[in-house]
Design a protein around this motif. Sequence first.
Motif, PDB file in Angstrom:
ATOM      1  N   MET A 190       0.838  -1.198   0.000  1.00 37.03           N
ATOM      2  CA  MET A 190       0.000   0.000   0.000  1.00 37.03           C
ATOM      3  C   MET A 190       0.876   1.252   0.000  1.00 37.03           C
ATOM      4  O   MET A 190       0.593   2.216  -0.707  1.00 37.03           O
ATOM      5  CB  MET A 190      -0.940  -0.016   1.200  1.00 37.03           C
TER       6      MET A 190
ATOM      7  N   ARG B  78      -0.502  -2.107  -6.885  1.00 34.57           N
ATOM      8  CA  ARG B  78      -1.843  -2.683  -6.785  1.00 34.57           C
ATOM      9  C   ARG B  78      -1.840  -4.202  -6.995  1.00 34.57           C
ATOM     10  O   ARG B  78      -2.679  -4.905  -6.438  1.00 34.57           O
ATOM     11  CB  ARG B  78      -2.780  -1.988  -7.761  1.00 34.57           C
TER      12      ARG B  78
ATOM     13  N   GLN C  83      -0.908  -5.503  -3.671  1.00 30.65           N
ATOM     14  CA  GLN C  83      -2.021  -5.249  -2.756  1.00 30.65           C
ATOM     15  C   GLN C  83      -3.093  -6.323  -2.916  1.00 30.65           C
ATOM     16  O   GLN C  83      -3.602  -6.864  -1.926  1.00 30.65           O
ATOM     17  CB  GLN C  83      -2.633  -3.870  -3.015  1.00 30.65           C
ATOM     18  N   GLY C  84      -3.435  -6.637  -4.167  1.00 29.41           N
ATOM     19  CA  GLY C  84      -4.435  -7.665  -4.416  1.00 29.41           C
ATOM     20  C   GLY C  84      -4.003  -9.015  -3.879  1.00 29.41           C
ATOM     21  O   GLY C  84      -4.781  -9.726  -3.227  1.00 29.41           O
TER      22      GLY C  84
ATOM     23  N   ALA D 139      -3.960  -8.891   0.055  1.00 27.38           N
ATOM     24  CA  ALA D 139      -5.320  -8.928   0.602  1.00 27.38           C
ATOM     25  C   ALA D 139      -5.824 -10.376   0.555  1.00 27.38           C
ATOM     26  O   ALA D 139      -6.412 -10.873   1.526  1.00 27.38           O
ATOM     27  CB  ALA D 139      -6.247  -8.007  -0.180  1.00 27.38           C
TER      28      ALA D 139
ATOM     29  N   ALA E 203      -9.369  -3.913   5.463  1.00 26.39           N
ATOM     30  CA  ALA E 203      -9.779  -2.576   5.024  1.00 26.39           C
ATOM     31  C   ALA E 203      -9.184  -1.475   5.898  1.00 26.39           C
ATOM     32  O   ALA E 203      -8.997  -0.347   5.434  1.00 26.39           O
ATOM     33  CB  ALA E 203     -11.296  -2.475   5.015  1.00 26.39           C
TER      34      ALA E 203
ATOM     35  N   TRP F 200      -4.381   0.649   6.664  1.00 28.00           N
ATOM     36  CA  TRP F 200      -3.728   1.952   6.566  1.00 28.00           C
ATOM     37  C   TRP F 200      -3.982   2.796   7.826  1.00 28.00           C
ATOM     38  O   TRP F 200      -3.156   3.617   8.204  1.00 28.00           O
ATOM     39  CB  TRP F 200      -4.196   2.696   5.309  1.00 28.00           C
TER      40      TRP F 200
ATOM     41  N   ALA G 204      -9.523  -8.539  -3.124  1.00 28.83           N
ATOM     42  CA  ALA G 204      -9.136  -7.152  -2.849  1.00 28.83           C
ATOM     43  C   ALA G 204     -10.305  -6.201  -3.077  1.00 28.83           C
ATOM     44  O   ALA G 204     -10.525  -5.284  -2.283  1.00 28.83           O
ATOM     45  CB  ALA G 204      -7.949  -6.752  -3.716  1.00 28.83           C
ATOM     46  N   GLY G 205     -11.070  -6.441  -4.136  1.00 26.93           N
ATOM     47  CA  GLY G 205     -12.213  -5.591  -4.417  1.00 26.93           C
ATOM     48  C   GLY G 205     -13.257  -5.639  -3.313  1.00 26.93           C
ATOM     49  O   GLY G 205     -13.909  -4.644  -3.013  1.00 26.93           O
TER      50      GLY G 205
ATOM     51  N   MET H  17     -11.100  -4.386   0.303  1.00 21.74           N
ATOM     52  CA  MET H  17     -10.464  -3.062   0.323  1.00 21.74           C
ATOM     53  C   MET H  17     -11.323  -2.089  -0.478  1.00 21.74           C
ATOM     54  O   MET H  17     -11.125  -1.928  -1.685  1.00 21.74           O
ATOM     55  CB  MET H  17      -9.053  -3.154  -0.260  1.00 21.74           C
TER      56      MET H  17
ATOM     57  N   TRP I 275     -10.525  -0.202  -3.933  1.00 17.60           N
ATOM     58  CA  TRP I 275      -9.360  -0.776  -4.597  1.00 17.60           C
ATOM     59  C   TRP I 275      -9.677  -1.059  -6.056  1.00 17.60           C
ATOM     60  O   TRP I 275     -10.767  -1.526  -6.389  1.00 17.60           O
ATOM     61  CB  TRP I 275      -8.925  -2.070  -3.920  1.00 17.60           C
ATOM     62  N   GLU I 276      -8.731  -0.771  -6.930  1.00 18.04           N
ATOM     63  CA  GLU I 276      -8.835  -1.099  -8.354  1.00 18.04           C
ATOM     64  C   GLU I 276      -7.506  -1.682  -8.808  1.00 18.04           C
ATOM     65  O   GLU I 276      -6.456  -1.338  -8.268  1.00 18.04           O
ATOM     66  CB  GLU I 276      -9.144   0.153  -9.163  1.00 18.04           C
TER      67      GLU I 276
END
Length: 196
Positions: free
Chosen positions: A73, A78, A81-82, A85, A99, A102, A180-181, A184, A187-188
């Motif tokens: 993060m 990303r 991150q995915g 997660a 979520a 951070w 992740a979607g 988080m 998130w994209e």
Amino acid sequence: MPHIDPLPREALPQFEEKFARYDRIRGFLPNSILTMARRPHIAQAFMDLNQAVLYEGTVPEALKMMVALMTSMATGCRYCQGHMANLSHVYEVPDEKIAAIWECETSPHFSDAERAALVLAREAAGVPNTVEAHHFDALKKHFDEAEIVEIVAAIALFGYLNRWNDTMATEMEAHPASVAGRAMPGWEAGKHGVKE
């Protein structure tokens, strides 16, 4: 769209035992490893280091996955991150905790030990690195020196992976993108797209 396409799994029978482990734990084989495998010794060294850092030692795997997520993060990768997660979810970190990573310093979802590790990850992942002695003082209240080495190793491993995947624009697999979607909000996949 990736800058270098991953090799097909079938072209790498020498790694099938290690690939099967990825399937068992993550539910898929990462495109990043299939790209590294264009130089098999790099893929082999990475998989061995990944195993030693994330799955051996005494720091709980769930915490190492969250440390790697925070590192990713902070750097903005990303793809990682995915993946992290997803692995946090695999190691039973609840979505609401994922979520809140951070905001770990103020979120009630985290213990003081987790906060110390996650703040170190955030500060270490920045450029320039902003880790100071007080970050290690906070860690030493909860972890012995060998465990601190494990935590820093997870941060450093993801320093490599964040640079690798963001530079290569590694294509995201559908499974970690889905996790992740969900876990988080906002998130994209960005330049990593989503392989359907």
